[in-house]
Scaffold this motif. Structure first.
Motif, PDB file in Angstrom:
ATOM      1  N   PHE A  86       0.818  -1.204   0.000  1.00  0.00           N
ATOM      2  CA  PHE A  86       0.000   0.000   0.000  1.00  0.00           C
ATOM      3  C   PHE A  86       0.856   1.259   0.000  1.00  0.00           C
ATOM      4  CE2 PHE A  86      -4.212  -1.721   1.986  1.00  0.00           C
ATOM      5  CZ  PHE A  86      -4.550  -2.234   0.736  1.00  0.00           C
ATOM      6  N   ARG A  87       1.931   1.230   0.768  1.00  0.00           N
ATOM      7  CA  ARG A  87       2.797   2.418   0.853  1.00  0.00           C
ATOM      8  C   ARG A  87       3.463   2.734  -0.477  1.00  0.00           C
ATOM      9  NH1 ARG A  87       4.570   3.597   6.279  1.00  0.00           N
ATOM     10  NH2 ARG A  87       5.947   5.179   5.383  1.00  0.00           N
ATOM     11  N   VAL A  88       3.539   1.757  -1.362  1.00  0.00           N
ATOM     12  CA  VAL A  88       4.137   1.961  -2.678  1.00  0.00           C
ATOM     13  C   VAL A  88       3.044   2.152  -3.735  1.00  0.00           C
ATOM     14  CG1 VAL A  88       5.929   1.092  -4.262  1.00  0.00           C
ATOM     15  CG2 VAL A  88       5.996   0.459  -1.866  1.00  0.00           C
ATOM     16  N   GLY A  89       1.810   2.286  -3.295  1.00  0.00           N
ATOM     17  CA  GLY A  89       0.717   2.519  -4.227  1.00  0.00           C
ATOM     18  C   GLY A  89       0.213   1.275  -4.904  1.00  0.00           C
ATOM     19  N   LEU A  90       0.480   0.114  -4.333  1.00  0.00           N
ATOM     20  CA  LEU A  90       0.065  -1.161  -4.922  1.00  0.00           C
ATOM     21  C   LEU A  90      -0.944  -1.844  -3.999  1.00  0.00           C
ATOM     22  CD1 LEU A  90       3.591  -2.435  -6.014  1.00  0.00           C
ATOM     23  CD2 LEU A  90       1.836  -1.472  -7.502  1.00  0.00           C
ATOM     24  N   PHE A  91      -1.928  -2.503  -4.594  1.00  0.00           N
ATOM     25  CA  PHE A  91      -2.969  -3.191  -3.843  1.00  0.00           C
ATOM     26  C   PHE A  91      -2.673  -4.696  -3.861  1.00  0.00           C
ATOM     27  CE2 PHE A  91      -4.658   0.751  -5.333  1.00  0.00           C
ATOM     28  CZ  PHE A  91      -5.484   1.214  -4.328  1.00  0.00           C
ATOM     29  N   ASN A  92      -2.071  -5.175  -2.798  1.00  0.00           N
ATOM     30  CA  ASN A  92      -1.731  -6.594  -2.727  1.00  0.00           C
ATOM     31  C   ASN A  92      -2.915  -7.354  -2.148  1.00  0.00           C
ATOM     32  OD1 ASN A  92      -0.586  -9.085  -2.616  1.00  0.00           O
ATOM     33  ND2 ASN A  92       0.949  -8.580  -1.075  1.00  0.00           N
ATOM     34  N   ILE A  93      -3.822  -7.784  -3.013  1.00  0.00           N
ATOM     35  CA  ILE A  93      -4.956  -8.595  -2.578  1.00  0.00           C
ATOM     36  C   ILE A  93      -4.575 -10.073  -2.574  1.00  0.00           C
ATOM     37  CG2 ILE A  93      -7.452  -8.913  -2.906  1.00  0.00           C
ATOM     38  CD1 ILE A  93      -6.632  -6.058  -2.492  1.00  0.00           C
ATOM     39  N   GLY A  94      -3.351 -10.382  -2.937  1.00  0.00           N
ATOM     40  CA  GLY A  94      -2.928 -11.774  -3.084  1.00  0.00           C
ATOM     41  C   GLY A  94      -2.117 -12.306  -1.933  1.00  0.00           C
TER      42      GLY A  94
END
Length: 407
Positions: free
Chosen positions: A122-130
């Motif tokens: 999240f802090r890098v602007g990515l949504f890790n739903i995995g």
């Protein structure tokens, strides 16, 4: 030589309201009241579900005190049982008195690691739903290394842990590579890789060599004792050294974003990828690194479950850790120490929920309701401020996901 006078700052028109800067203290105050609001709604649900309270409500207008009294005792008994199951029970003595705390810490360990994984992305602007799939890959790799090789005690444990970390990092790195090379959205690819991981686990649990003989059940071989995480409070209590790894991971993530050059670049990409690219940063490579690190933390969560709790892999080895990790990251506002606190809170709710159900009959499903309510209130900070009459000043989850990541 120029003799121009220095420029005078432009002042806003008279009467224009001054915009408040987001306050970290305000954010945490909103979080605290969100938890309180969830407990209040949970209390209403407990009262409604209590048979004596419903019976007294039938003659409410004749003698209303019975309804309020029964509701109070139902809520009090349920929450006291929840607290005793999570922290301390006066009925227990000796080493058993630490049992509730031990169970809270056992439940919190994978949640902290999974929450750190999601928060880092999240802090890098990515949504890790995995994270769920990455937890599964970490568990598979750690278990296979744990029961396949015969190594000395310390070395075997390190090899299994590193294998779990690398398994999760591989699964997360694939997502980062696909985004960097093809532009594939990480939400789609992580969700799809969750299904791949789940079906890979099902397949392996039917393969001789991974499946435990006599091959009648979907369970893996037992991890060797030399590859298990040692207990921290003695053999009768389940809390293990994975908790220390989770705290070290939180410290590492804090150092990464606050002290390391790589962390500065990752934060720059999360704040504005286009600006970071203009400044000469390799945004694609940094996204691969971020997803790899995120997956590594999730893989460590899976490894800690296998090497510290279950000792083998089953179809439910990951439980709902990967999905609950998203909730933990949001409640912790993507701050490593906030994630630790959120993980401990949710771990306590899980541990105490069992005691609450056995002592009062309140279904353990109430814990899931409380978690969902907490996230709902966190995502609606304006509602929390309006209900509890808080002054504006904190940011909500919505602004964090838009790019204003909390430090």
């Amino acid at each position: 030589m120029s003799t121009d006078a220095p420029a005078t700052p432009v002042q806003p028109p008279a009467g224009t309201p001054r915009r408040r800067r987001p306050s970290a203290g305000g954010e945490w105050l909103v979080t605290a009241f969100a938890v309180l609001g969830a407990l209040i709604v949970g209390a209403v649900l407990i009262a409604v579900g209590d048979a004596r309270t419903r019976a007294a409500a039938g003659y409410f207008f004749t003698y209303p005190w019975d309804t309020f009294s029964n509701a109070w005792y139902a809520v009090r008994d349920a929450y006291v049982a929840l607290l005793e199951g999570a922290v301390y029970s006066p009925a227990l003595s000796g080493a058993g008195a630490l049992g509730p705390v031990s169970e809270t810490l056992v439940n919190a360990t994978p949640l902290i690691l999974g929450g750190l994984a999601v928060a880092l992305a999240f802090r890098v602007g990515l949504f890790n739903i995995g994270a769920q799939g990455q937890v599964i890959l970490g568990a598979i790799a750690a278990a296979w290394l744990g029961f396949t090789f015969d190594l000395p005690v310390v070395l075997h444990l390190l090899v299994a842990l590193v294998g779990g970390v690398l398994g999760g990092a591989l699964w997360g790195g694939i997502v980062g590579w696909l985004k960097a090379r093809t532009g594939a959205h990480e939400v789609i690819t992580t969700i799809m890789l969750n299904y791949v991981a789940i079906n890979l686990l099902i397949f392996l649990l039917g393969v001789p060599g991974f499946q435990r003989p006599p091959y009648g059940q979907a369970i893996s071989e037992q991890v060797d004792a030399s590859a298990t995480l040692p207990a921290l409070l003695g053999g009768s209590l389940r809390v293990h050294a994975g908790l220390l790894l989770a705290l070290l991971a939180a410290l590492g993530v804090h150092w990464l974003f606050e002290r390391a050059r790589l962390g500065f670049r990752l934060r720059a990409v999360g704040a504005n990828a286009d600006a970071a690219r203009t400044a000469g940063m390799d945004v694609g490579r940094l996204q691969v690194v971020a997803m790899g690190l995120s997956g590594a933390l999730a893989g460590l969560a899976g490894a800690s479950q296998v090497l510290g709790v279950s000792g083998s892999v089953t179809g439910s080895v990951a439980g709902s850790i990967g999905f609950d990790a998203i909730t933990v990251a949001l409640l912790g506002r993507n701050n490593p120490w906030g994630v630790v606190g959120a993980g401990l809170l949710f771990g306590g709710l899980r541990a105490g929920g069992v005691q609450m159900q056995s002592a009062t009959g309140v279904p353990v499903d109430l814990v899931g309701v409380l978690q969902a309510l907490i996230v709902l209130f966190i995502a609606a900070p304006a509602l929390v401020r309006a209900v509890f009459r808080l002054r504006a000043g904190g940011r909500g989850v919505g602004t964090e996901l838009a790019g204003g990541w909390s430090r």
